[in-house]
Write a protein that holds these residues in place. Structure first.
Motif, PDB file in Angstrom:
ATOM      1  N   TRP B   9       6.535  11.030  19.720  1.00 12.01           N
ATOM      2  CA  TRP B   9       5.296  10.242  19.821  1.00 12.01           C
ATOM      3  C   TRP B   9       5.437   8.958  19.026  1.00 12.01           C
ATOM      4  CZ3 TRP B   9       0.686  12.152  22.193  1.00 12.01           C
ATOM      5  CH2 TRP B   9       0.745  13.486  22.615  1.00 12.01           C
ATOM      6  N   HIS B  10       5.040   7.828  19.648  1.00 13.12           N
ATOM      7  CA  HIS B  10       4.981   6.555  18.917  1.00 13.12           C
ATOM      8  C   HIS B  10       3.531   6.092  18.881  1.00 13.12           C
ATOM      9  CE1 HIS B  10       9.313   5.863  18.787  1.00 13.12           C
ATOM     10  NE2 HIS B  10       9.370   6.304  20.026  1.00 13.12           N
ATOM     11  N   ALA B  17      -1.708   9.665  16.545  1.00 13.21           N
ATOM     12  CA  ALA B  17      -0.485  10.167  17.195  1.00 13.21           C
ATOM     13  C   ALA B  17      -0.024  11.462  16.528  1.00 13.21           C
ATOM     14  CB  ALA B  17       0.620   9.118  17.132  1.00 13.21           C
ATOM     15  N   LYS B  18      -0.128  11.501  15.195  1.00 12.25           N
ATOM     16  CA  LYS B  18       0.258  12.710  14.475  1.00 12.25           C
ATOM     17  C   LYS B  18      -0.668  13.856  14.866  1.00 12.25           C
ATOM     18  CE  LYS B  18      -0.404  14.896  10.110  1.00 12.25           C
ATOM     19  NZ  LYS B  18      -1.147  14.812   8.848  1.00 12.25           N
ATOM     20  N   ALA B  52       5.872  10.761  15.464  1.00  6.72           N
ATOM     21  CA  ALA B  52       5.632  12.194  15.280  1.00  6.72           C
ATOM     22  C   ALA B  52       6.431  12.934  16.354  1.00  6.72           C
ATOM     23  CB  ALA B  52       4.154  12.510  15.384  1.00  6.72           C
ATOM     24  N   TYR B  53       6.649  14.220  16.138  1.00  3.66           N
ATOM     25  CA  TYR B  53       7.552  14.957  17.030  1.00  3.66           C
ATOM     26  C   TYR B  53       7.011  16.337  17.397  1.00  3.66           C
ATOM     27  CZ  TYR B  53      10.887  11.609  14.999  1.00  3.66           C
ATOM     28  OH  TYR B  53      11.522  10.468  14.562  1.00  3.66           O
ATOM     29  N   ASN B  54       7.470  16.822  18.541  1.00  5.25           N
ATOM     30  CA  ASN B  54       7.230  18.214  18.943  1.00  5.25           C
ATOM     31  C   ASN B  54       8.509  18.840  19.474  1.00  5.25           C
ATOM     32  OD1 ASN B  54       4.150  17.148  20.160  1.00  5.25           O
ATOM     33  ND2 ASN B  54       4.306  18.936  18.832  1.00  5.25           N
ATOM     34  N   ARG B  55       8.746  20.079  19.057  1.00  6.58           N
ATOM     35  CA  ARG B  55       9.716  20.926  19.768  1.00  6.58           C
ATOM     36  C   ARG B  55       8.945  22.126  20.275  1.00  6.58           C
ATOM     37  NH1 ARG B  55      13.150  19.467  15.350  1.00  6.58           N
ATOM     38  NH2 ARG B  55      14.860  18.153  16.068  1.00  6.58           N
ATOM     39  N   ILE B  56       9.104  22.451  21.547  1.00 12.83           N
ATOM     40  CA  ILE B  56       8.377  23.579  22.131  1.00 12.83           C
ATOM     41  C   ILE B  56       9.373  24.407  22.938  1.00 12.83           C
ATOM     42  CG2 ILE B  56       6.509  24.232  23.711  1.00 12.83           C
ATOM     43  CD1 ILE B  56       5.168  21.526  22.924  1.00 12.83           C
ATOM     44  N   SER B  57       9.434  25.706  22.633  1.00 19.27           N
ATOM     45  CA  SER B  57      10.446  26.532  23.291  1.00 19.27           C
ATOM     46  C   SER B  57      10.007  27.991  23.329  1.00 19.27           C
ATOM     47  CB  SER B  57      11.779  26.408  22.551  1.00 19.27           C
ATOM     48  OG  SER B  57      11.603  26.758  21.196  1.00 19.27           O
ATOM     49  N   ASP B  58      10.833  28.819  23.947  1.00 20.74           N
ATOM     50  CA  ASP B  58      10.507  30.245  24.066  1.00 20.74           C
ATOM     51  C   ASP B  58      11.090  31.067  22.923  1.00 20.74           C
ATOM     52  OD1 ASP B  58       8.998  29.900  26.341  1.00 20.74           O
ATOM     53  OD2 ASP B  58      10.756  30.015  27.655  1.00 20.74           O
TER      54      ASP B  58
END
Lengths: 394, 191
Positions: B9-10, B17-18, B52-58
């Protein structure tokens, strides 16, 4: 039944402290640990805990307040970072030598200067000789779990030492991740009541706390402190094992990751261990025998465990998120080398100073380290041992 | 971890954004994902570029670094296209979502040779029309859910309803407006 949640590292610590409901919290805010007393003071004002919250005017006072209250017989906690920990310096030693099992949540941040709010380990590494037990977390889950264990370790009659529960500032303190929590009553029961043998408010047996110690006694007291730290090895192992029984998550002084047949390995502390594990998985899938030793407990230093874990390796890199400015090594490397001194077939060792002031550590950074280790194995030449990584122009 | 989605995210300090990244992590958690939502902190001040960042996984992700090769990028403030290399490292099979009233292809020349999908959403316009003020992060969040497909749309809407009911318990009059913003943003994102 485990409770599945998503929390930042700071939220996890504050929530754990709520479950424990300590007698006293003395705290002064400093980034990135501020949220811990902030959230906790909400619990206090909402009546969810009956802790005496003391909003002091400095970190020196925060630790002084904890010392006074803990000496009186109360269970005390505080939280701080960076220069806040530095301002406590004098009192850290006092807490340890008075054998007061205070718990401190340290959210690791670089010490000034230049001024910087981001993560490295210079604050708690600087306090490594203050006589505190130090336990470092890789993620929010470990921060929570370690906090659950802190008081059972510190308050054990064989130990009676203060405990610092460390996690990486922003990297884990401000990152929302999945977490498994224990129910309030499970935590309360596990942590138990603080029942010191001696305390100031014990009127039937008055004691003096923290008086001047003259030459005929001072060294005996320091020796007792050293013995307590030695005795804490077994207590920590026992407490971690018991925690495994209630949580399903067992810990030890160090964690070995893919070390069974590792030829090259790194020794590392904190959140970067998780990043390194992912890098090692990738290298393993390419057939490279890479492994990792994560130091969970830095004080007492798990020298025997580390020496044993590294005994089959050909080359090892020790990662230091703080410099000692001795023109030779960082602190973790120096102690790891001491642990291996005189051992047969000890691996070739190099040291990297990394991640200072929040310099990002990616899987690529870790792979660079392993590339250097591979070169040492291939050529048989160790070269410069005191190295820096992630610095522009190097 | 093949199923992991990484998002960058910028935004500018104060635009949320955060918060959007944390809300996305929250929503993905509720539908059973492993999540990371974290900001990159610097000397923050209103209006300064932030990430800001996201990691999304199983499965749980052990990596704790910034994201250099995102699958998706969200740009909460169009003016950042002039000063920040927002598409840096962005995978070509991914997508970028920009808060802008322009057509996606109009913005391609600003994206330094990026060849993948571009979406735009008039986040400020939608927010002003419904809420009377510019809160671009809520429309951007909805657009990101739509484009990434990381959460099933109805599950996301249901979760946000619950989340707003909790968050705005003391001012329930703003809940409907925010829900309208989410729905309309999912419809109006274009690419």
């Amino acid at each position: 039944m485990a409770i599945h949640e998503r929390l930042s590292g700071n939220e996890a610590i504050a929530l754990c402290l709520k479950q424990i409901n300590p007698d006293v919290m003395c705290a002064f805010p400093i980034t990135p640990s501020t949220e811990i007393p902030q959230y906790f003071s909400n619990y206090v004002s909402d009546g969810l805990v009956d802790t005496e919250f003391v909003a002091v005017e400095s970190e020196h006072s925060a630790m002084s307040g904890c010392i006074g209250a803990e000496a009186a017989g109360a269970r005390c906690v505080t939280a701080t970072s960076s220069c806040g920990l530095a301002l406590m310096w004098e009192m850290l030693y006092v807490a340890a030598s008075m054998r007061l099992p205070i718990t401190l949540a340290c959210v690791n941040r670089a010490l000034s200067g230049p001024i910087n709010i981001n993560n490295d380990h210079s604050d708690s590494m600087g306090a490594r000789d203050s006589g505190w037990i130090q336990i470092y977390a890789e993620n929010n889950q470990e921060a929570y779990d370690h906090m659950c264990c802190a008081m059972r370790i510190g308050e054990n009659p064989e130990v009676m030492l203060p405990v610092m529960i460390c996690q990486d500032g922003f990297i884990t303190s401000h990152a929302i991740e999945n977490i498994e929590l224990l129910e309030d009553d499970v935590v309360k029961k596990y942590v138990g009541e603080y029942k010191p043998e001696q305390y100031l408010l014990k009127h039937e047996n008055p004691v003096a706390a923290g008086p001047y110690d003259i030459q005929p006694y001072y060294m005996e007291h320091k020796y007792q402190q050293a013995v307590a730290m030695k005795q804490s090895y077994d207590v920590i192992r026992k407490v971690f094992k018991e925690f495994g029984e209630i949580s399903g998550r067992s810990y030890d002084l160090i964690e070995e990751y893919r070390m069974e047949d590792a030829e090259t390995a790194i020794v590392i502390i904190g959140s970067s261990a998780g990043t390194a594990k992912a890098a090692i998985d990738e290298m393993r899938s390419e057939g490279r025998k890479a492994g990792l030793v994560k130091i969970r407990v830095f004080r007492p230093f798990p020298a025997e465990d580390i020496a044993k874990a590294l005994s089959g390796c050909k080359a090892v890199a020790v990662m230091d998120k703080a410099d000692s400015f001795n023109a030779q090594t960082g602190p973790v490397y120096a102690e790891t080398c001491a642990a291996l001194f005189g051992k047969e077939n000890a691996p070739k060792m190099i040291n990297y100073i990394y991640g200072l002031g929040g310099r990002d550590v990616s899987t690529g950074t870790i792979k660079e380290v392993f590339a250097a280790l591979d070169e040492i194995v291939t050529t048989g030449v160790t070269g410069e041992t005191y190295r820096h990584i992630g610095v522009r122009g190097l | 971890m093949n199923n992991m989605i990484e998002i960058r995210w910028h935004g500018r300090g104060g635009q949320g954004a955060k918060t959007a990244a944390l809300l996305l992590a929250d929503a993905a958690f509720v539908v059973g994902k492993y999540v990371q939502g974290f900001p990159e902190y610097g000397p923050e001040r209103m209006g300064a570029p932030i990430t800001a960042y996201n990691r999304i996984s199983d499965e749980r992700c052990s990596v704790h670094s910034n994201i250099y090769y995102p699958d998706y990028v969200a740009v909460v403030d169009e003016s950042l296209l002039e000063s920040v290399d927002v598409s840096k490292g962005l995978k070509e099979e991914g997508a970028i979502v920009i808060n802008s009233c322009k057509e996606p292809e109009e913005l391609r020349p600003m994206l330094k040779g990026y060849k993948g999908r571009i979406y735009t959403i008039d986040a400020a316009g939608i927010s002003k029309a419904i809420l009377g003020k510019s809160f671009p992060n809520t429309p951007m969040l909805a657009a990101m859910v739509k484009i990434t497909g990381v959460i099933e749309e109805q599950a996301f809407i249901d979760q946000m309803q619950k989340s707003y009911e909790h968050k705005f318990a003391h001012k329930p009059q703003v809940i409907d407006g925010n829900m309208q913003v989410l729905r309309r943003s999912m419809e109006e994102v274009k690419g």
